[in-house]
Design a protein around this motif. Structure first.
Motif, PDB file in Angstrom:
ATOM      1  N   GLU A 267       0.859  -1.236   0.133  1.00  6.23           N
ATOM      2  CA  GLU A 267       0.017   0.012   0.221  1.00  6.23           C
ATOM      3  C   GLU A 267       0.927   1.305  -0.050  1.00  6.23           C
ATOM      4  O   GLU A 267       2.071   1.264   0.356  1.00  6.23           O
ATOM      5  CB  GLU A 267      -0.851  -0.159   1.334  1.00  6.23           C
ATOM      6  CG  GLU A 267      -1.959  -1.127   1.233  1.00  6.23           C
ATOM      7  CD  GLU A 267      -2.957  -1.040   2.393  1.00  6.23           C
ATOM      8  OE1 GLU A 267      -2.612  -0.288   3.358  1.00  6.23           O
ATOM      9  OE2 GLU A 267      -4.037  -1.642   2.298  1.00  6.23           O
ATOM     10  N   GLY A 268       0.387   2.453  -0.369  1.00  4.95           N
ATOM     11  CA  GLY A 268       1.343   3.777  -0.299  1.00  4.95           C
ATOM     12  C   GLY A 268       0.183   4.775  -0.134  1.00  4.95           C
ATOM     13  O   GLY A 268      -0.987   4.767  -0.243  1.00  4.95           O
ATOM     14  N   MET A 269       0.693   5.821   0.377  1.00  5.71           N
ATOM     15  CA  MET A 269      -0.001   7.127   0.689  1.00  5.71           C
ATOM     16  C   MET A 269       0.783   8.237   0.635  1.00  5.71           C
ATOM     17  O   MET A 269       1.990   8.310   0.917  1.00  5.71           O
ATOM     18  CB  MET A 269      -0.979   6.957   2.055  1.00  5.71           C
ATOM     19  CG  MET A 269      -0.237   6.895   3.079  1.00  5.71           C
ATOM     20  SD  MET A 269      -1.171   6.706   4.557  1.00  5.71           S
ATOM     21  CE  MET A 269       0.092   6.340   5.927  1.00  5.71           C
ATOM     22  N   ALA A 270       0.206   9.541   0.401  1.00  2.12           N
ATOM     23  CA  ALA A 270       1.012  10.567   0.475  1.00  2.12           C
ATOM     24  C   ALA A 270       0.954  10.968   2.185  1.00  2.12           C
ATOM     25  O   ALA A 270       0.127  10.646   2.613  1.00  2.12           O
ATOM     26  CB  ALA A 270       0.313  11.820  -0.116  1.00  2.12           C
ATOM     27  N   VAL A 271       2.269  11.666   2.610  1.00  5.72           N
ATOM     28  CA  VAL A 271       2.248  11.704   3.966  1.00  5.72           C
ATOM     29  C   VAL A 271       2.724  13.062   4.196  1.00  5.72           C
ATOM     30  O   VAL A 271       2.746  13.593   5.354  1.00  5.72           O
ATOM     31  CB  VAL A 271       3.388  10.991   4.542  1.00  5.72           C
ATOM     32  CG1 VAL A 271       2.905   9.417   4.479  1.00  5.72           C
ATOM     33  CG2 VAL A 271       4.619  10.980   3.918  1.00  5.72           C
ATOM     34  N   ALA A 272       3.026  13.763   3.180  1.00  4.35           N
ATOM     35  CA  ALA A 272       3.568  15.353   3.398  1.00  4.35           C
ATOM     36  C   ALA A 272       3.787  16.001   2.318  1.00  4.35           C
ATOM     37  O   ALA A 272       4.054  15.368   1.108  1.00  4.35           O
ATOM     38  CB  ALA A 272       5.057  15.294   4.200  1.00  4.35           C
ATOM     39  N   LYS A 273       3.971  17.505   2.401  1.00  2.00           N
ATOM     40  CA  LYS A 273       4.015  18.127   1.139  1.00  2.00           C
ATOM     41  C   LYS A 273       5.591  18.368   1.087  1.00  2.00           C
ATOM     42  O   LYS A 273       6.247  18.887   2.151  1.00  2.00           O
ATOM     43  CB  LYS A 273       3.477  19.659   1.217  1.00  2.00           C
ATOM     44  CG  LYS A 273       2.187  19.621   0.931  1.00  2.00           C
ATOM     45  CD  LYS A 273       1.862  19.309  -0.683  1.00  2.00           C
ATOM     46  CE  LYS A 273       0.567  19.805  -1.068  1.00  2.00           C
ATOM     47  NZ  LYS A 273       0.287  19.722  -2.436  1.00  2.00           N
ATOM     48  N   GLY A 274       6.344  18.152   0.027  1.00  2.00           N
ATOM     49  CA  GLY A 274       7.574  18.234  -0.103  1.00  2.00           C
ATOM     50  C   GLY A 274       8.367  17.427  -1.260  1.00  2.00           C
ATOM     51  O   GLY A 274       7.484  16.956  -2.081  1.00  2.00           O
ATOM     52  N   SER A 275       9.723  17.334  -1.262  1.00  2.00           N
ATOM     53  CA  SER A 275      10.366  16.485  -2.360  1.00  2.00           C
ATOM     54  C   SER A 275      11.616  15.910  -1.599  1.00  2.00           C
ATOM     55  O   SER A 275      11.993  16.151  -0.517  1.00  2.00           O
ATOM     56  CB  SER A 275      10.740  17.524  -3.332  1.00  2.00           C
ATOM     57  OG  SER A 275      11.605  18.785  -2.771  1.00  2.00           O
ATOM     58  N   GLN A 276      12.540  15.170  -2.642  1.00  2.00           N
ATOM     59  CA  GLN A 276      13.487  14.664  -2.157  1.00  2.00           C
ATOM     60  C   GLN A 276      13.702  13.952  -0.776  1.00  2.00           C
ATOM     61  O   GLN A 276      14.438  14.135  -0.019  1.00  2.00           O
ATOM     62  CB  GLN A 276      14.626  15.747  -2.091  1.00  2.00           C
ATOM     63  CG  GLN A 276      14.862  16.374  -3.471  1.00  2.00           C
ATOM     64  CD  GLN A 276      15.914  17.413  -3.758  1.00  2.00           C
ATOM     65  OE1 GLN A 276      16.389  17.686  -2.675  1.00  2.00           O
ATOM     66  NE2 GLN A 276      16.027  17.894  -4.805  1.00  2.00           N
ATOM     67  N   PRO A 277      12.682  13.066  -0.574  1.00  2.00           N
ATOM     68  CA  PRO A 277      12.652  12.200   1.011  1.00  2.00           C
ATOM     69  C   PRO A 277      13.444  11.034   0.825  1.00  2.00           C
ATOM     70  O   PRO A 277      14.306  10.575   0.116  1.00  2.00           O
ATOM     71  CB  PRO A 277      11.220  11.588   0.670  1.00  2.00           C
ATOM     72  CG  PRO A 277      11.077  11.469  -0.758  1.00  2.00           C
ATOM     73  CD  PRO A 277      11.838  12.472  -1.432  1.00  2.00           C
TER      74      PRO A 277
END
Length: 363
Positions: A267-277
């Motif tokens: 499964e996957g989901m968005a967790v934060a606004k941002g980039s380059q994690p």
């Protein structure tokens, strides 16, 4: 804490002695939003390592970029003035990578590690390490995906990029089930994931580390936690962060950081606004977000509903490309004038290298 967060990666840190000395040129990282400034440094040459092609790799190679050496025009040279002694000693370039496991790839042949520099004999872009630190993965000067030993020897072309397609930012996904894990669902993995930019369409691909044909990774549709569909394109900057093979990545189009759970259901989901994690063993993440015109580093715990924490609230320049140390206690990152580290719990950044490049930890 979830079962995933309690799992640990077993790693072996085997530091490599430097073959050469000096600093090198940065090639900007693969994220289209990354800072593209470069810092040119000279590096001494070393013996070119051997390179082999993985027998199962397919696809047409992209064209190599060849730069010819400049030659002098014929004629009589004008005598130069006698050399004058320097008025002050030349300061050695800062390189505090010794004993830390930190490496810095710069888009040239040379990689900083263990207090020195190693010449791989080929262009090294976006260097990443296997969990045990015994193999490196990178994009070479032809745009192909290669692996090698830490000293640049025993190079293998894992897959060749099709013409017109740009590959970048590989990450190593390795998992070996132990006796307590259900091997019916948790299969062994030894893959490389990376970003493919196919004429502006961004996808994350996966290929066996021994060689093969890359294919898009599986991204689930809506779930209870994510009622909206997960984007299938616009994805980039993957980083695998634990021994199960779970990862984080960013989406260029919606500006979100996503997790991809490899534990049973993917499964996957968005967790934060941002980039380059990036993600550590416990499931904590670090990522980049713009604040007041500059790129700051933010962290978020394994409980992804918790608030983010700004690690660099006093930033007056762009801080980008963060990478967790293997123990999760330190984060290395890029600044315009070099590489810095900062405690993952917060603190004052410390400069560790004058060379600008992509930081990564070995083992």
């Amino acid at each position: 804490m979830s079962a995933r967060a309690r799992l640990r990666r077993s790693s072996a840190v085997a530091l490599v002695s430097a073959i050469t000395a000096g600093s090198v040129l940065l090639l900007a990282a693969c994220d289209p939003s990354a800072d593209a400034k470069a810092d040119a440094k000279a590096a001494a040459p070393a013996t070119t390592p051997s390179r082999t092609a993985a027998p199962t790799a397919s696809a047409s190679p992209s064209a190599a970029t060849t730069t010819g050496a400049a030659t002098s025009a014929p004629g009589t040279a004008t005598p130069s003035a006698p050399a004058q002694p320097p008025t002050q000693p030349v300061k050695a370039a800062l390189n505090l990578t010794r004993g830390t496991g930190l490496t810095i790839s710069t888009g040239t042949n040379t990689v900083l590690m263990d207090g020195g520099a190693v010449d791989f004999g080929t262009v090294v872009r976006d260097l990443a390490w296997s969990p045990d630190g015994k193999r490196a993965a990178f994009v070479d000067g032809n745009g192909n995906l290669e692996t090698s030993d830490p000293d640049g020897s025993h190079q293998t072309v894992v897959a060749e990029a099709p013409s017109g397609v740009t590959w970048s930012h590989p990450t190593w996904q390795v998992f070996t089930p132990n006796a307590e894990e259900n091997s019916t669902y948790l299969k062994p993995k030894n893959n490389l994931q990376f970003t493919a930019d196919d004429h502006g369409t961004l996808r994350i691909l996966s290929v066996p580390a021994q060689g093969g044909t890359p294919a898009p990774i599986h991204l689930n549709g809506p779930s209870d936690d994510t009622p909206t569909p997960i984007p299938q394109t616009g994805n980039l900057w993957p980083n695998v962060g634990n021994r199960i093979g779970s990862s984080v990545y960013a989406n260029k189009d919606d500006g979100q950081v996503y997790i991809r759970d490899e534990y049973l259901r993917q499964e996957g989901m968005a967790v934060a606004k941002g980039s380059q994690p990036d993600r550590d063993e416990e499931g904590d993440i670090v990522f980049v977000r713009s604040v007041a015109g500059h790129s700051h580093l933010f962290t978020k715990g394994s409980d992804y509903r918790a608030p983010e924490r700004d690690l660099t609230p006093q930033a007056t320049v762009d801080y980008t490309e963060p990478a967790f140390s293997p123990d999760g206690k330190t984060i290395a990152f890029r600044a315009p004038d070099g590489i810095y580290t900062v405690p993952a719990k917060g603190g004052t950044p410390t400069k560790v290298s004058d060379t600008v490049g992509l930081p990564a930890y070995r083992g």
